[in-house]
Design an enzyme around this catalytic site. Structure first.
Site, mmCIF file in Angstrom:
data_model
loop_
_atom_site.group_PDB
_atom_site.id
_atom_site.type_symbol
_atom_site.label_atom_id
_atom_site.label_comp_id
_atom_site.label_asym_id
_atom_site.label_seq_id
_atom_site.Cartn_x
_atom_site.Cartn_y
_atom_site.Cartn_z
ATOM 1 C CE LYS A 257 56.898 30.447 32.769
ATOM 2 N NZ LYS A 257 58.265 30.800 33.232
ATOM 3 C CB SER B 294 60.793 28.501 31.639
ATOM 4 O OG SER B 294 60.477 29.359 32.726
ATOM 5 C CB SER C 16 62.460 31.944 33.307
ATOM 6 O OG SER C 16 63.097 30.700 33.355
#
Lengths: 481, 104
Positions: free
Chosen positions: A82, A160, A184
């Protein structure tokens, strides 16, 4: 390029192939890179594909393996990261325009650990801007555009860790690192039909990762299976003096030492989410029935009453206002894509210090209440999310507690738990959770079950999900790309 | 914390919730446009915080953004209201820890 079926294998099987020399680390990395370059842009899955780094790392792994040196389960295995985790010399954008050209001159602790394990970084995964730290309205709030769900590209992946979910589901990498402050990892895992784990708070160092809320942020694995999650966690977990909130003195061993077999005690949560779609309720019940037939003891459980959701939301708002204070006070938050993110920090800046301490005092109390529940259960189980993947639309994203179906009124004392997602409770209290697919709805979109355990008992959620995956094959299905 | 204490607090919380809801309904009635369900004192706090936000950042904000900030502050106040209803005693410590460095 290796066959698609190979690219969807779990880590343990890829490792077996590498050791048998069925294919080389370079062939494996090149295949994922080719697929990432071809499919990644259609899904808005990556911020950066790190081809040169990946091939350098794959060549190094190949050389070591040829000499008979195996570093462990992730040696030569590609992954995505990420884009809120620092990799020396590469852009780390935090998914947001104000940081679009940001670089760091050091590696995050998790990257150092993965480098030492011989893992191969394919690319930096797309994400919601600032991981939603200042709020966002929908999946369009991302530097690289909305992440599209490989099961239906008209749908969002959830956030996210949106790119991480798309990458694993589409077979662009066998696993990825996501982050979870409040859902997330669990949400994109559920919507993308993969297996993802939020470790206990403090299990994995966040040094070098963007902070939203220091007391709630976690990094964790998103992969094909619960077993993969355990393998990855055994590499990335461990104490780190650079992370003030590092909580566990020793390493995380996986597989866990064999214990005397005893029936898994599963508490089926009856007072979260409100009314689930019928097919999701059926899928979760069927999953638990399958586990019960295999020897688990399943009984109803209720989250205790308390303002968990409010405490979780407030903690995030308050800590994010501090974490992003420079962005807010400079006015550069106006450069964020999302209209809410542009101004939310101005409101959060108005909380007082006594507000914060009041929330944290209530939090201590709530932690104790939730912990007590695990005297009776090894894990709690419920749907991974309230719905399947939602269509990408520019309007406000549906809030988890906005019910389409009417909800029967319940006593006021229990109002907070009755329709709320379990994410607030489990995130606020630092509990580990692991979501895995448990079926598909009529439109072919994945549905998930999640397991939640006592803080520190990461082995319990892995064991529960692994048991389920040993009895079913939902995790072996993948979308047609 | 003892079991007795927990049990008492849980009951107290239930009562406090009902009391808080009733009180809010009565006191907030004339103030509905500002913050439905909030007490007069809570509405006043929203207003004070709104004014401070405008003092600090108003030059950057459109009318529409100002209205949205007021709505956000109202929502935040409502969440804080639920927190304040929760019974706490003087000795109940926050989930914040001073971690000693110990020569590391």
């Amino acid at each position: 390029m290796l066959a698609e079926d190979i690219l969807y294998l779990p880590i343990s099987e890829l490792g077996r192939h590498l050791r048998r020399k069925s294919f080389s680390p370079v062939e494996l990395a090149q295949s994922y890179l080719d697929r990432s370059q071809k499919v990644g842009p259609k899904l808005n899955a990556y911020v950066t594909i790190t081809s040169d780094l990946a091939l350098d790392q794959a060549r190094a792994a190949e050389k070591e393996m040829a000499a008979g040196h195996y570093r462990g389960p992730l040696h030569g295995i590609p992954y995505a990261l990420k884009d809120l985790v620092a990799v020396k010399g590469y852009r780390t954008t935090w998914g947001a325009k104000p940081y679009a050209d940001q670089t760091f001159d050091y590696n995050a602790t998790i990257v150092e650990k993965l480098n030492a394990a011989g893992a191969v970084l394919i690319g930096k995964a797309a994400m919601i801007e600032l991981a939603g730290g200042l709020g966002y309205s929908n999946g369009f709030a991302a530097l690289t555009g909305p992440a599209r769900n490989p099961w239906n590209t008209e749908c969002w992946t959830c956030g996210s860790s949106s790119g991480s979910g798309a990458i694993v589901a589409a077979g662009l990498a066998p696993w990825a690192i996501g982050s979870d402050t409040r859902g997330s990892i669990i949400c994109p895992t559920s919507w993308c039909g993969i297996s993802g784990m939020r470790p206990s708070f403090g299990r994995v160092s966040r040094h070098g990762a963007m902070a939203i809320a220091w007391t709630m942020d976690k990094l964790g694995p998103m992969a094909r299976t619960a077993d993969d999650c355990g393998l990855i966690l055994s590499v990335i977990a461990g104490p780190d003096a650079k992370d003030h909130d590092s909580q566990f003195a020793g390493p995380f061993h996986y597989p866990a030492p064999e214990l005397e077999p005893k029936p898994l005690r599963i508490g089926k949560l009856t007072n979260v989410w409100g009314r689930l779609p019928a097919e999701m309720e059926t899928a979760v019940n069927a999953a638990l029935a399958t586990m019960e037939k295999a020897g688990a003891r399943v009984s109803d459980a209720e989250m205790p009453e308390g303002p968990y959701e409010d405490a979780a939301e407030l903690t995030i708002l308050m800590e994010a206002a501090s974490a992003f204070q420079a962005l807010i006070r400079s006015g550069n938050c106006a450069k964020l894509d999302d209209p809410l993110g542009q101004i939310n920090g101005y409101a959060s800046d108005q909380f007082s210090v006594t507000d914060y301490l009041q929330v944290q005092r209530v939090r201590t109390f709530l932690q104790q209440k939730v912990d007590k529940l695990f005297d009776s259960f090894d894990v709690l189980a419920t749907a991974g999310q309230q719905s399947v993947a939602q269509r990408l639309t520019p309007g406000p994203r549906p809030q988890p507690n906005q019910q389409k179906a009417p909800v029967q009124p319940r006593p006021a004392a229990n109002r907070n738990a009755q329709t709320k997602p379990p994410d607030g409770v489990s995130s606020l209290c630092g509990l580990p959770a692991l979501a895995v697919p448990c079926g598909f709805n009529a439109e072919g979109l994945p549905m998930a079950i999640q397991f939640i355990a006592r803080a520190g008992n990461d082995h319990a959620v892995i064991a529960a999900a692994r048991t389920f995956q040993g009895l079913t094959d939902w995790h072996k299905k993948h979308p047609q790309i | 914390m003892s079991e007795t204490r927990r049990a008492i607090s849980r009951r107290k919380f239930g009562k406090a919730s009902l009391f808080g809801a009733t009180l809010s309904a009565v006191t907030a009635a004339p103030q509905q446009p500002a913050g439905e369900g909030l007490s007069a004192a809570e509405n006043a706090e929203v207003e004070a915080r709104y004014n401070n936000a405008i003092r600090q950042y108003g030059e950057r904000l459109s009318d529409e953004q100002r209205q949205r900030i007021r709505r956000i502050l109202t929502t935040n106040e409502r969440m804080m209201s639920h927190i304040r209803e929760f019974p706490l005693d003087n000795g109940d410590t926050p989930a914040t820890v001073l971690k000693l460095e110990g020569g590391k």
